[in-house]
Design a protein around this motif. Structure first.
Motif, short mmCIF file in Angstrom:
data_model
loop_
_atom_site.label_atom_id
_atom_site.label_comp_id
_atom_site.label_asym_id
_atom_site.label_seq_id
_atom_site.Cartn_x
_atom_site.Cartn_y
_atom_site.Cartn_z
N VAL A 101 0.84 -1.20 0.00
CA VAL A 101 0.00 0.00 0.00
C VAL A 101 0.88 1.25 0.00
N LEU A 102 1.92 1.26 0.83
CA LEU A 102 2.84 2.41 0.87
C LEU A 102 3.53 2.59 -0.47
N LYS A 103 3.99 1.49 -1.08
CA LYS A 103 4.63 1.56 -2.40
C LYS A 103 3.65 2.13 -3.43
N THR A 104 2.40 1.73 -3.36
CA THR A 104 1.40 2.20 -4.31
C THR A 104 1.14 3.70 -4.11
N CYS A 105 1.10 4.14 -2.87
CA CYS A 105 0.93 5.58 -2.60
C CYS A 105 2.11 6.37 -3.17
N ALA A 106 3.31 5.85 -2.99
CA ALA A 106 4.50 6.52 -3.55
C ALA A 106 4.42 6.55 -5.07
N LEU A 107 3.94 5.47 -5.66
CA LEU A 107 3.78 5.42 -7.12
C LEU A 107 2.78 6.48 -7.59
N TYR A 108 1.63 6.56 -6.92
CA TYR A 108 0.64 7.58 -7.29
C TYR A 108 1.25 8.97 -7.18
N ALA A 109 2.01 9.23 -6.12
CA ALA A 109 2.63 10.55 -5.93
C ALA A 109 3.59 10.87 -7.07
N ILE A 110 4.41 9.90 -7.44
CA ILE A 110 5.38 10.17 -8.51
C ILE A 110 4.69 10.27 -9.86
N MET A 111 3.60 9.56 -10.06
CA MET A 111 2.86 9.66 -11.32
C MET A 111 2.16 11.02 -11.43
N ILE A 112 1.57 11.48 -10.34
CA ILE A 112 0.88 12.78 -10.38
C ILE A 112 1.89 13.91 -10.61
#
Length: 143
Positions: free
Chosen positions: A45-56
């Motif tokens: 979940v934390l990795k996915t949140c980081a991914l969303y942040a970097i994608m945005i």
């Protein structure tokens, strides 16, 4: 390089990679031993949140630099593959929050997401390396 979003991307990328490395260890440990399911799930979940942040922030960077939110010509294929990375990470979240599949099923989806993430990160690192090699001769000429 002049956009402040370049610095943000430069900071988020290694943070995301660190989270990825820890999470990968936790996911594999769970799959091999059955231990640490909660830690592994939280790490994905934390990795996915980081991914969303970097994608945005990455799409904001593309808008500033190329006037396209995504799929700007110089990063088209990286962005296409990024969508697969996002889809697999999001599939993991949907499985987790809806209790779909077994814990092992979800962790295998996480591993698939991580495999696509590695390929995508490689695409961006290759692009960065080629850009640096392209700039180096021009910098030598101007010095």
């Amino acid at each position: 390089d002049e956009s402040p979003w370049t610095l943000i991307q430069g900071l988020l990328a290694p943070v995301q990679f660190l989270i990825f490395g820890i999470s990968l260890f936790l996911v594999i440990r769970f799959l091999l031993t059955g231990e640490g399911e909660t830690a592994a799930a939280y790490s994905v979940v934390l990795k996915t949140c980081a991914l969303y942040a970097i994608m945005i922030t990455g799409s904001i960077w593309e808008k500033v630099v190329f006037d396209e939110w995504l799929f700007a010509k110089p990063f088209f294929w990286e962005d296409v593959f990024s969508m697969a990375v996002l889809a697999l990470h999001t599939a993991y979240l949907l499985m987790l929050f809806n209790n779909w599949g077994t814990s092992q099923d979800r962790m295998y989806v996480a591993l698939a997401a991580y495999a696509t993430y590695i390929i995508n990160a490689g695409q961006f690192l290759y692009k960065l390396r080629m850009a640096r090699l392209d700039v180096a001769p021009r910098l030598a000429v101007t010095s």
